[in-house]
Write a protein that holds these residues in place. Structure first.
Motif, short mmCIF file in Angstrom:
data_model
loop_
_atom_site.label_atom_id
_atom_site.label_comp_id
_atom_site.label_asym_id
_atom_site.label_seq_id
_atom_site.Cartn_x
_atom_site.Cartn_y
_atom_site.Cartn_z
N THR A 24 0.86 -1.16 0.00
CA THR A 24 0.00 0.00 0.00
C THR A 24 0.91 1.23 0.00
O THR A 24 2.00 1.18 0.53
CB THR A 24 -0.88 0.00 1.26
OG1 THR A 24 -1.43 1.30 1.41
CG2 THR A 24 -0.08 -0.34 2.50
N THR A 25 0.50 2.28 -0.63
CA THR A 25 1.29 3.50 -0.55
C THR A 25 0.63 4.52 0.37
O THR A 25 1.08 5.64 0.49
CB THR A 25 1.48 4.13 -1.95
OG1 THR A 25 0.21 4.20 -2.58
CG2 THR A 25 2.44 3.32 -2.78
N THR A 26 -0.43 4.08 1.02
CA THR A 26 -1.12 4.98 1.94
C THR A 26 -0.50 4.86 3.32
O THR A 26 -0.44 3.76 3.87
CB THR A 26 -2.61 4.61 2.06
OG1 THR A 26 -3.08 4.26 0.76
CG2 THR A 26 -3.42 5.74 2.62
N PRO A 27 -0.02 5.97 3.89
CA PRO A 27 0.54 5.89 5.24
C PRO A 27 -0.53 5.38 6.22
O PRO A 27 -1.70 5.74 6.11
CB PRO A 27 0.92 7.33 5.56
CG PRO A 27 1.02 8.01 4.24
CD PRO A 27 0.04 7.32 3.35
N GLU A 29 -2.55 4.99 9.77
CA GLU A 29 -3.00 5.95 10.78
C GLU A 29 -2.20 5.70 12.06
O GLU A 29 -2.23 4.60 12.61
CB GLU A 29 -4.50 5.72 11.03
CG GLU A 29 -5.24 6.93 11.57
CD GLU A 29 -5.11 8.17 10.68
OE1 GLU A 29 -4.76 9.22 11.22
OE2 GLU A 29 -5.34 8.07 9.45
N ASP B 76 4.26 0.96 10.18
CA ASP B 76 4.01 1.66 8.92
C ASP B 76 5.28 1.69 8.06
O ASP B 76 5.22 1.49 6.84
CB ASP B 76 3.53 3.09 9.25
CG ASP B 76 3.25 3.91 7.99
OD1 ASP B 76 2.68 3.34 7.03
OD2 ASP B 76 3.59 5.10 7.97
N ARG B 80 5.87 0.07 4.16
CA ARG B 80 6.14 0.95 3.02
C ARG B 80 7.64 1.16 2.80
O ARG B 80 8.07 2.18 2.27
CB ARG B 80 5.48 2.31 3.26
CG ARG B 80 3.96 2.25 3.38
CD ARG B 80 3.34 3.64 3.34
NE ARG B 80 3.66 4.43 4.51
CZ ARG B 80 4.10 5.70 4.48
NH1 ARG B 80 4.28 6.30 3.33
NH2 ARG B 80 4.36 6.35 5.60
N GLU B 83 9.32 2.30 -0.72
CA GLU B 83 8.93 3.65 -1.13
C GLU B 83 9.59 4.71 -0.22
O GLU B 83 10.05 5.76 -0.69
CB GLU B 83 7.39 3.70 -1.09
CG GLU B 83 6.82 4.95 -0.58
CD GLU B 83 5.38 4.83 -0.06
OE1 GLU B 83 4.76 3.74 -0.07
OE2 GLU B 83 4.88 5.86 0.37
#
Lengths: 206, 480
Positions: A24-27, A29, B76, B80, B83
């Motif tokens: 996913t490239t969405t940070p 929460e 998190d 990721r 990226e």
């Protein structure tokens, strides 16, 4: 060497992508339920925390800074950043402005007098951001005595306030007391490579 | 060049660096346990740091909320990572720095050695860094005729004493002041022969010894505690000012950093700068934290390099449970609270990463079969989980790795046979009753000072055999 570097870059990124699978490239929460920026500033807390870590605290008016500098460094050689207010320096110190002095020259000074960017009350931390009234990082590192003059409007409550105020594009030095080590039996001992004495002079906002 | 699928997560290579011990944990621990001086030094030091840390954590009313935020940010990051690394690379490059990628220890050592050689210097000053210890950088530099000078006091003690680090934060934790004085008197050129064992005097001796080296060495190597993807900012947290010396004085600065150290945003530092010092040295804030973003014209190093290191991290990331070991911020709180570490010290773990976090990180970086004894180097008491500022569930990871180790073994072990036998017996009530009665026989076999006979002796080497009751529960129940 360039070719090898590029290959390793692709290799590592490929491995990491394979390791995490479809990404996913969405940070995500992040729950930030800790105390936010904007807490009340208590100068007594700042003084306590600075003193607790063996810094010497002086509280006076802006006009009295020179007197403090005289008490601490009178008769000695002092290096100063380009834009330190002239009235902070008493006639009793030989002040030299840092204009690309060599490290060896700076190491020969007894002390340094600077302003500050931010201070954190809760942790007794002073932050320098290399602005012209604080100078290059090296001048607050090599002399044995650092006198740092802080205005009360530069004091914030906690780390979140400091992060919000500071500019990451500037070189930043967070200082909490004089140089120290806990490497011998995990006891804190002041005075290793950085300045062995730190004086913080707190003056009212102008 | 190679037939291996490029995207395959890979463990750290053998024959380089310090992730593998030359003995299993139980064998190495036995030697450490026999050293009463070591045990006294460790007991004293860990008790001191636990008390300091507890006091400053008690001052932070939002400690648990900070831990939750720290854990969420790290999770998190792992989700990721590719990226964020590309973002970091772009930001560092835009600020005038140069980014290098090192797939393993061999490549990282080669990159750093070439960069140092390019400066023409035959000496490099170093800030304490776990990553460069992990890859064996000092040995690689020495092989190329370059002298690495460790400038952290504890690292200096280890280097002068020709010793190995035994703690993440305080590599010389196993040495007391009298031993440190002896090492300085023996190994430090130009030391005052009247040196006492007062810690203030010992620190002053290190200051005098290193000052000229700081002023006249044009290249430094550091690690990084954090790197901000958003801004390209690198952060080193330290105490003595040796870090500031290395980060400020030389013309060239080379930072070697594990890829997992990246954090997404500048704001994330507000969490970690509260968590790390309190958990690590037990201070509200450590004396010095340096932050730099690429090159600052006229201030500090004008050649700034960042080496991003994989060396097995991609393999750790590939394990969905195991990857939380990459959340570690190297505070060493888990070492200080661990009853096993407190007694064995760090050397018994073999790897540069000792203690509970080492027991879960090292086997994953190398592949569990090459550090197979480490996941068992714990009583699973859970103190490490409670102490971890980013809430790594180390006991869960230990059990996970034990299972992975058992699965990886092709032939049955004594333990797996015993467990299978136990399962069968418990499924058959008559057998179980007989087994319980038979257990009374161990009252003879397991008398104080004696263990079970082979092949069960492995179990009783490190444990007291419980005294079985004179009567089983079933017998007692039947009599009522």
């Amino acid at each position: 060497m360039v070719g090898r570097t590029v290959n390793s870059r692709e290799l590592i990124l490929g491995r990491l992508r394979a390791a995490i699978g479809p990404t996913t490239t969405t940070p995500a929460e992040v729950p930030r339920d800790y105390r936010p920026a904007g807490g009340d500033v208590d100068l007594d807390v700042l003084v306590h925390r600075l003193t607790d870590y063996r810094a010497t605290v002086h509280r006076c008016s802006d006009a009295e800074v020179a007197k403090v500098v005289d008490e601490v460094l009178g008769g000695q050689r002092v290096v100063v950043p380009p834009r330190v207010p002239g009235h902070w320096l008493p006639a009793t110190v030989a002040a030299v402005t840092d204009e690309n002095l060599t490290a060896e020259q700076i190491a020969a000074f007894d002390g340094v007098v600077t302003a500050a960017a931010v201070a954190i009350a809760e942790t007794g931390t002073v932050v320098l951001d290399a602005a012209p009234d604080q100078g290059r990082r090296v001048i607050t590192l090599l002399p044995d005595v650092h006198i740092c003059v802080l205005r009360t409007d530069q004091v914030v409550a906690g780390a979140p306030d400091a992060i919000a105020r500071l500019d990451p594009n500037r070189p930043l030095t967070w200082i909490s007391g004089p140089s120290a080590t806990s490497d011998i039996e995990l006891n804190r001992v002041e005075g290793v490579h950085g300045p062995r004495r730190l004086h913080v002079v707190i003056v009212p906002r102008p | 060049m190679t037939s291996t699928f490029l995207g395959m997560p890979t463990t750290a290579p053998r024959g380089v660096g310090h992730l593998r011990g030359d003995q299993s944990f139980p064998a190495a621990a036995r030697r450490a346990l026999a050293d009463s001086q070591l045990r006294r030094n460790l007991g004293h030091a860990t008790a001191t740091i636990r008390a300091k840390s507890a006091a400053v954590i008690a001052e932070a009313p939002d400690w648990q909320q900070l831990r939750d935020a720290g854990a969420a940010i790290k999770a998190d990051v792992m989700a990721r990572l590719p990226e964020l690394l590309e973002q970091l690379e772009a930001a560092v490059t835009a600020a005038g720095g140069t980014v290098h990628w090192a797939a393993d220890a061999v490549e990282a050592n080669r990159i750093v050695t070439e960069l140092v050689a390019a400066t023409g210097s035959d000496r490099v000053i170093k800030v304490k860094s776990m990553a460069t210890q992990e890859i064996g950088l000092n040995e690689a530099l020495e092989a190329a005729g370059i002298t690495p000078v460790e400038t952290d006091l504890a690292e200096l003690i280890v280097q002068l004493g020709d010793d190995r680090p035994s703690h993440i934060l305080v590599p010389a934790i196993h040495r007391n002041r009298a031993e440190i004085r002896e090492i300085f008197l023996r190994e430090m050129p130009g030391v005052d022969p009247a040196l006492t064992d007062d810690p203030v005097a010992l620190a002053a001796a290190a200051r005098r010894y290193l000052r000229q080296t700081f002023l006249h060495t044009p290249v430094a190597v550091s690690g990084a505690n954090f790197a901000v993807a958003e801004t390209g900012t690198l952060v080193v947290v330290e105490s003595e000012g040796n870090g500031r010396m290395c980060l400020t004085l030389p013309e060239t600065l080379i930072t070697v950093m594990g890829v997992e150290k990246v954090v997404p945003t500048w704001r994330d530092l507000e969490v970690f700068l509260q968590l790390l010092p309190r958990a690590s040295t037990g201070e509200r804030m450590n004396p010095y934290t340096s932050m730099w973003t690429g090159v600052s014209p006229g201030d500090g190093p004008q050649q700034v390099h960042l080496v991003l290191l994989d060396n097995g991290r991609s393999a750790v990331l590939a394990d969905e449970v195991g990857r939380q070991a990459l959340h570690c911020i190297r505070c060493s709180a888990c070492l200080n609270v661990c009853p096993v570490y407190e007694r064995t010290g760090g050397h018994a773990y073999g790897s540069v990463y000792p203690g509970p976090i080492g027991a879960v990180l090292s086997p994953q970086l190398t592949g569990v079969e090459e550090n197979a004894s480490l996941p068992y180097a714990s009583s699973l008491c859970g103190a490490c989980y409670d102490a971890c500022p980013v809430k790594i569930n180390i006991p869960e990871l230990l059990v996970h790795l034990r299972a992975a180790h058992v699965t990886a073994q092709r032939r049955p072990t004594t333990e797996s046979i015993a467990m299978a036998a136990a399962a069968y017996t418990m499924d058959h009530p008559a057998l179980y009753a007989a087994a319980q009665r038979a257990a009374r026989l161990t009252r003879l076999a397991g008398r104080r000072g004696r263990g079970l006979p082979p092949p069960l002796s492995g179990w009783t080497i490190g444990r007291d055999l419980p005294q079985p009751p004179p009567q089983t529960f079933r017998e007692w129940w039947a009599e009522r």
